[in-house]
Design a protein around this motif. Structure first.
Motif, short mmCIF file in Angstrom:
data_model
loop_
_atom_site.label_atom_id
_atom_site.label_comp_id
_atom_site.label_asym_id
_atom_site.label_seq_id
_atom_site.Cartn_x
_atom_site.Cartn_y
_atom_site.Cartn_z
N ILE A 19 0.82 -1.26 -0.06
CA ILE A 19 -0.02 -0.22 -0.05
C ILE A 19 0.87 1.23 -0.11
O ILE A 19 0.46 2.19 -0.66
N VAL A 20 1.91 1.26 0.75
CA VAL A 20 2.89 2.41 0.80
C VAL A 20 3.46 2.73 -0.67
O VAL A 20 3.32 3.88 -0.94
N ASP A 39 8.27 -5.49 -7.44
CA ASP A 39 7.85 -6.33 -6.50
C ASP A 39 8.13 -7.78 -6.62
O ASP A 39 7.97 -8.16 -7.94
N ARG A 40 8.52 -8.64 -5.63
CA ARG A 40 8.81 -10.01 -5.86
C ARG A 40 7.63 -10.69 -6.18
O ARG A 40 7.46 -11.91 -6.87
N GLY A 46 2.15 -8.48 0.47
CA GLY A 46 2.93 -8.60 1.44
C GLY A 46 2.05 -8.13 2.66
O GLY A 46 0.91 -8.87 2.80
N CYS A 47 2.63 -7.34 3.54
CA CYS A 47 1.71 -7.24 4.99
C CYS A 47 0.51 -6.56 4.38
O CYS A 47 -0.66 -6.79 5.17
N SER A 48 0.45 -5.76 3.13
CA SER A 48 -0.69 -5.00 2.91
C SER A 48 -1.85 -6.08 2.64
O SER A 48 -3.09 -5.57 2.48
N GLY A 53 -7.80 -3.79 7.81
CA GLY A 53 -8.68 -3.10 6.64
C GLY A 53 -8.97 -1.76 7.32
O GLY A 53 -9.57 -0.94 6.61
N ALA A 257 9.89 -1.15 1.03
CA ALA A 257 9.76 -2.81 0.85
C ALA A 257 9.28 -3.35 2.30
O ALA A 257 9.57 -4.54 2.65
N ALA A 260 11.20 -5.74 4.66
CA ALA A 260 12.69 -5.98 4.13
C ALA A 260 13.19 -4.55 3.70
O ALA A 260 14.39 -4.64 3.38
N GLY A 355 1.40 -12.04 8.83
CA GLY A 355 2.10 -11.10 8.20
C GLY A 355 2.95 -10.03 9.20
O GLY A 355 2.72 -10.16 10.39
N ARG A 357 4.12 -6.65 10.48
CA ARG A 357 4.02 -5.27 10.57
C ARG A 357 5.33 -4.73 10.65
O ARG A 357 6.27 -5.19 11.49
N HIS A 382 5.62 1.61 9.09
CA HIS A 382 4.34 2.21 9.19
C HIS A 382 3.68 1.20 10.14
O HIS A 382 2.27 1.61 10.63
N GLY A 383 4.20 0.24 10.79
CA GLY A 383 3.66 -0.75 11.73
C GLY A 383 2.23 -1.08 11.84
O GLY A 383 1.76 -1.54 10.68
N THR A 385 -0.54 0.82 11.39
CA THR A 385 -1.33 1.67 10.54
C THR A 385 -1.10 2.32 9.37
O THR A 385 -1.14 2.98 8.88
N LEU A 387 -2.09 1.21 6.36
CA LEU A 387 -3.23 1.41 5.40
C LEU A 387 -3.52 2.98 5.59
O LEU A 387 -4.06 3.60 4.81
#
Ligand SMILES: Cc1cc2nc3c(=O)[nH]c(=O)nc-3n(C[C@H](O)[C@H](O)[C@H](O)COP(=O)(O)OP(=O)(O)OC[C@H]3O[C@@H](n4cnc5c(N)ncnc54)[C@H](O)[C@@H]3O)c2cc1C
Length: 419
Positions: A19-20, A39-40, A46-48, A53, A257, A260, A355, A357, A382-383, A385, A387
């Motif tokens: 999302i970032v 992106d791989r 990923g986490c997104s 939500g 990333a 990562a 996932g 964070r 972004h831990g 939050t 999204l």
């Protein structure tokens, strides 16, 4: 740099299509950059992919608060508690945990809250502007509800209330019968509730990222798949990202990333404390009942979100290596508590997910230029939050790339704030 007519067009390579990354890429594209994302995996995996939500413009209370430490031992020995530490990973996580405790000091919390408020408050407005008509059916700003069974508010709740009041957050305190009026499927026994009318949620976090990725392609950008290995430098500037044997050339490189990201930052001389605060979800495709709006159980620190493909239970924190195996006891414990919350909830077809964070100790992301290459821009950390914080992060990235004046103070997001 390439030429479009007589105009030189600057190229941006964005590493990471979560999302970032997609919102940074769109903000750059809006300013005329020729954008390539790498992106791989396909965008948003990923986490997104698996978050709860929540889009929470009103989220301004940092995760680390004074008094939190006293609650940790109880949490650690509670099978259904909100936090676990994988003991064998503790030595590696300890420096981060110590910083996390320090970040919860009273003299720092107010500044963190102010920065979170600035980053989050415009979140939904930005999503609406960017998505236009596509926001319908993808985002619902119908409010969020916190509920507690415990009758007495703890000390951190009093501080959280003060912070929200100071930042003008509108909330409505609810008693037990008012909570049930708001959501009739909820069990009795919840004595306190807090309604946030300005918050909401997406009906599908993956579809949200992929819709935005498609917008990048429609705008002439590229969304590529491949494993990025390093950022290529020449004379103190990045010239691109090395990926599967080739170099994607860029005048600007954005590192988005997720967990990562630190490896790329470290290679550029920047040490950012980032911990995988691993979280879990349980996706219930045939839940039987649906919460009316996103609801958070504040005693156990997880939430249930009504999504287009079922109900998602998401939350908990597990401090562990990003690649440690999934511990199914965590999502199973959330599921058990969720079934007590909603007696009609069915777990038929339940699917578990884990996932990472990408969390800094102070709950704030890093949005800044790299020390050794000023045309590399970090956008990660972004831990809890991401999204919510991603739209304004995109704007800050674009401001750093173009030199335009950022519309919020970027200082709290500096990479060197950890000393
Ligand atoms: C259980 C849970 C619930 C959550 N609930 C919420 C919520 O309700 N609301 C909210 O705002 N936030 C929530 N979050 C947090 C949010 O999901 C994250 O902050 C956010 O997804 C981070 O986005 P990102 O783009 O930084 O990272 P990611 O989504 O992880 O994206 C990073 C991308 O980089 C790619 N990548 C990494 N390395 C490489 C490489 N070498 N080469 C190529 N590609 C690479 C990955 O494949 C990935 O796609 C939750 C998180 C969890 C775990």
């Amino acid at each position: 740099m390439t030429l479009r007519g007589a105009e030189p067009v600057r190229r941006a390579v964005v590493l990471g299509a979560g999302i970032v990354g997609v919102l940074a890429a769109l903000a750059l594209q809006r300013r005329g950059f020729d954008v390539t994302m790498i992106d791989r995996d396909e965008p948003g995996r990923g986490c997104s992919y698996g978050n709860g939500g929540a889009i929470s413009p009103d989220f301004c209370v940092p995760i680390a608060l004074p008094g939190m430490l006293r609650r940790v031992p109880k949490w650690l020995f509670d099978r259904e508690g909100p936090l676990v530490v994988r003991w064998r990973d503790l030595p590696a996580s300890l420096p981060w945990l110590i910083r996390w405790i320090r970040a919860g000091r009273m003299d720092r919390v107010e500044a963190h809250a102010r920065a979170l408020r600035a980053l989050h408050a415009p979140s939904y407005g930005r999503y609406r502007d960017i998505l236009g008509p596509r926001a319908a059916g993808l985002i619902e700003m119908t409010g969020q509800l916190y509920v507690w069974r415990s009758a007495a508010a703890g000390p951190t709740e009093a501080l959280a209330r003060r912070l929200r009041e100071r930042h003008g957050v509108e909330t409505h305190a609810l008693a037990g019968d008012e909570i049930r009026q708001m959501d009739g499927a909820l069990a009795t026994g919840f004595t306190r509730g807090l309604f946030f009318p300005e918050n909401g949620h997406t009906l599908n976090p993956l579809r949200l990222v992929q819709t935005l990725a498609r917008q990048i392609e429609e705008g002439g950008g590229r969304v590529l798949r491949g494993e990025a290995s390093d950022i290529v430098l020449e004379n103190g500037r990045a010239v691109g990202v090395r990926c599967s044997g080739t170099t994607l050339a860029g005048d600007i490189v954005v590192v988005a990333a997720g967990i990562a990201s630190t490896a790329f930052a470290r290679a550029l001389g920047d040490r950012v404390p980032l911990q995988a605060e691993r979280g879990y979800h349980v996706m219930l495709p045939e839940p039987g009942i649906r919460p009316r709006i996103k609801i958070s159980n504040r005693d156990h620190m997880f939430g249930l979100t009504p999504m287009e493909h079922g109900v998602r239970i998401a939350g908990t924190v597990e401090i562990a290596r990003p690649d440690a195996p999934m511990d199914e006891r965590r999502p199973r414990a959330m599921l058990e508590v969720a079934k007590r919350m909603y007696p009609g909830l069915s777990d038929r077809g339940a699917a578990f997910w884990m996932g990472c964070r990408p969390s800094t100790p102070d709950s704030l992301p890093v949005i800044d230029r790299a020390a050794r290459a000023r045309n590399v821009i970090y956008a990660f950390g972004h831990g809890h939050t991401g999204l919510t914080g991603a739209p304004v992060t995109g704007e800050l990235v674009a401001a750093l790339a173009t030199g335009e004046r950022p519309h919020i103070d970027p200082a709290p997001f500096r990479r060197d704030r950890f000393g």
